[in-house]
Design an enzyme around this catalytic site. Sequence first.
Site, PDB file in Angstrom:
ATOM      1  N   GLY A 186       1.626 -23.383 -53.955  1.00  0.00           N
ATOM      2  CA  GLY A 186       1.557 -22.387 -55.016  1.00  0.00           C
ATOM      3  C   GLY A 186       0.179 -22.099 -55.579  1.00  0.00           C
ATOM      4  O   GLY A 186      -0.106 -20.980 -55.994  1.00  0.00           O
ATOM      5  N   GLU A 218      -3.543 -26.496 -60.270  1.00  0.00           N
ATOM      6  CA  GLU A 218      -2.104 -26.251 -60.123  1.00  0.00           C
ATOM      7  C   GLU A 218      -1.782 -24.802 -60.455  1.00  0.00           C
ATOM      8  O   GLU A 218      -2.492 -24.161 -61.224  1.00  0.00           O
ATOM      9  CB  GLU A 218      -1.326 -27.164 -61.090  1.00  0.00           C
ATOM     10  N   ASP A 219      -0.666 -24.310 -59.893  1.00  0.00           N
ATOM     11  CA  ASP A 219      -0.210 -22.971 -60.272  1.00  0.00           C
ATOM     12  C   ASP A 219       0.439 -23.005 -61.652  1.00  0.00           C
ATOM     13  O   ASP A 219       0.163 -22.175 -62.502  1.00  0.00           O
ATOM     14  CB  ASP A 219       0.749 -22.384 -59.215  1.00  0.00           C
ATOM     15  N   ASP A 252       5.280 -27.230 -65.604  1.00  0.00           N
ATOM     16  CA  ASP A 252       6.587 -26.924 -66.210  1.00  0.00           C
ATOM     17  C   ASP A 252       7.070 -28.194 -66.927  1.00  0.00           C
ATOM     18  O   ASP A 252       6.719 -28.421 -68.081  1.00  0.00           O
ATOM     19  CB  ASP A 252       7.524 -26.483 -65.071  1.00  0.00           C
ATOM     20  N   LYS A 265       4.011 -24.125 -69.326  1.00  0.00           N
ATOM     21  CA  LYS A 265       5.200 -23.905 -70.164  1.00  0.00           C
ATOM     22  C   LYS A 265       5.328 -25.089 -71.109  1.00  0.00           C
ATOM     23  O   LYS A 265       6.086 -26.039 -70.829  1.00  0.00           O
ATOM     24  CB  LYS A 265       6.457 -23.823 -69.280  1.00  0.00           C
ATOM     25  N   PHE A 295      11.397 -18.152 -65.860  1.00  0.00           N
ATOM     26  CA  PHE A 295      11.069 -18.279 -64.441  1.00  0.00           C
ATOM     27  C   PHE A 295      10.230 -17.091 -63.987  1.00  0.00           C
ATOM     28  O   PHE A 295      10.603 -15.940 -64.172  1.00  0.00           O
ATOM     29  CB  PHE A 295      12.345 -18.390 -63.589  1.00  0.00           C
ATOM     30  N   ILE A 296       9.091 -17.373 -63.403  1.00  0.00           N
ATOM     31  CA  ILE A 296       8.169 -16.326 -62.972  1.00  0.00           C
ATOM     32  C   ILE A 296       7.818 -16.481 -61.488  1.00  0.00           C
ATOM     33  O   ILE A 296       7.954 -17.565 -60.913  1.00  0.00           O
ATOM     34  CB  ILE A 296       6.874 -16.345 -63.818  1.00  0.00           C
ATOM     35  N   ASP A 309       6.501 -18.934 -56.210  1.00  0.00           N
ATOM     36  CA  ASP A 309       7.530 -18.461 -55.292  1.00  0.00           C
ATOM     37  C   ASP A 309       8.945 -18.614 -55.815  1.00  0.00           C
ATOM     38  O   ASP A 309       9.214 -19.367 -56.761  1.00  0.00           O
ATOM     39  CB  ASP A 309       7.436 -19.250 -53.985  1.00  0.00           C
ATOM     40  N   ARG A 334       5.175 -15.155 -53.085  1.00  0.00           N
ATOM     41  CA  ARG A 334       3.844 -15.703 -53.367  1.00  0.00           C
ATOM     42  C   ARG A 334       2.755 -14.649 -53.202  1.00  0.00           C
ATOM     43  O   ARG A 334       1.696 -14.747 -53.794  1.00  0.00           O
ATOM     44  CB  ARG A 334       3.518 -16.855 -52.404  1.00  0.00           C
TER      45      ARG A 334
HETATM   46  P1  IMP Z   1       7.081 -29.529 -62.828  1.00  0.00           P
HETATM   47  O1  IMP Z   1       7.014 -30.782 -61.998  1.00  0.00           O
HETATM   48  O2  IMP Z   1       8.421 -29.391 -63.488  1.00  0.00           O
HETATM   49  O3  IMP Z   1       5.947 -29.385 -63.814  1.00  0.00           O
HETATM   50  O4  IMP Z   1       7.049 -28.319 -61.850  1.00  0.00           O
HETATM   51  C1  IMP Z   1       5.908 -27.878 -61.297  1.00  0.00           C
HETATM   52  C2  IMP Z   1       6.164 -27.118 -60.026  1.00  0.00           C
HETATM   53  O5  IMP Z   1       7.401 -26.383 -60.095  1.00  0.00           O
HETATM   54  C3  IMP Z   1       5.083 -26.093 -59.867  1.00  0.00           C
HETATM   55  O6  IMP Z   1       4.030 -26.601 -59.096  1.00  0.00           O
HETATM   56  C4  IMP Z   1       5.796 -24.944 -59.199  1.00  0.00           C
HETATM   57  O7  IMP Z   1       5.749 -25.100 -57.809  1.00  0.00           O
HETATM   58  C5  IMP Z   1       7.227 -25.057 -59.664  1.00  0.00           C
HETATM   59  N1  IMP Z   1       7.545 -24.133 -60.794  1.00  0.00           N
HETATM   60  C6  IMP Z   1       7.651 -24.427 -62.115  1.00  0.00           C
HETATM   61  N2  IMP Z   1       7.950 -23.350 -62.843  1.00  0.00           N
HETATM   62  C7  IMP Z   1       8.017 -22.322 -61.968  1.00  0.00           C
HETATM   63  C8  IMP Z   1       8.283 -20.902 -62.114  1.00  0.00           C
HETATM   64  O8  IMP Z   1       8.503 -20.358 -63.212  1.00  0.00           O
HETATM   65  N3  IMP Z   1       8.250 -20.180 -60.964  1.00  0.00           N
HETATM   66  C9  IMP Z   1       8.010 -20.719 -59.746  1.00  0.00           C
HETATM   67  N4  IMP Z   1       7.751 -22.019 -59.564  1.00  0.00           N
HETATM   68  C10 IMP Z   1       7.760 -22.820 -60.663  1.00  0.00           C
HETATM   69 MG    MG Z   2       3.274 -25.942 -57.217  1.00  0.00          MG
END
Ligand code: IMP
Ligand code: MG
Length: 181
Positions: free
Chosen positions: A48, A102-103, A106, A134, A155-156, A162, A168
């Site tokens: 991402g 990082e993209d 979350d 977020k 969700f984006i 993606d 993407r």
């Molecule tokens: P986390 O481990 O919950 O912080 O999730 C991080 C990963 O989840 C990111 O690197 C993204 O690949 C994916 N992700 C989290 N939120 C979104 C979203 O809104 N759209 C798409 N991918 C997301």
């Molecule tokens: Mg990612």
Amino acid sequence: MEEVTYNGLTFKPYITRERIQERIREIGREITKEYKGRKPLLLCVLNGAFPFASELFLNVDTDAEIAFIRLKSYEGTSSSGVVKEVMGLTDNVSGRPVIVVEDIVDTGKTIQRLVERLRQENPSEIRIATLLFKPESLRTDINPDYVGFSIPPKFIIGFGLDLDGLARNLKDIYVLKEQAD
Ligand code: IMP
Ligand code: MG
């Protein structure tokens, strides 16, 4: 900008490419200033973060290097909570200042797991740059150092983000229509 549909889900325009680029230029300027003479290693989290990492790297105007790591934690539109390391670290980070790119952060679980993994390699410093954050979804004590945009827990997709591998390559960022307002 028009609505787009992937896997039967409709998305509305959310952040334009122009705003994204302008914000990345600002972060690039900050990193340039703070890392002058220290040769940071930008560690791009695949898949991402690659558009963000590429744009950010080009906006760092001091000696810097780039490396890659591949992780995966999401299925569909919500976090699976399980972080799998798909591809290991491509470079030696020992004794070096690392900026994890990082993209999106979350729950923060992906980045937390990565930071724990990285510490074992003894970098001199670890900072986190994320295009999107977020804060309301955060379930860890991760605190990103560089944030492009803080957004509500919606969700984006687009600009690297993606839906099951798709979207993407959208130049702008879009939000799931049912969560748009
Ligand atoms: P986390 O481990 O919950 O912080 O999730 C991080 C990963 O989840 C990111 O690197 C993204 O690949 C994916 N992700 C989290 N939120 C979104 C979203 O809104 N759209 C798409 N991918 C997301
Ligand atoms: Mg990612």
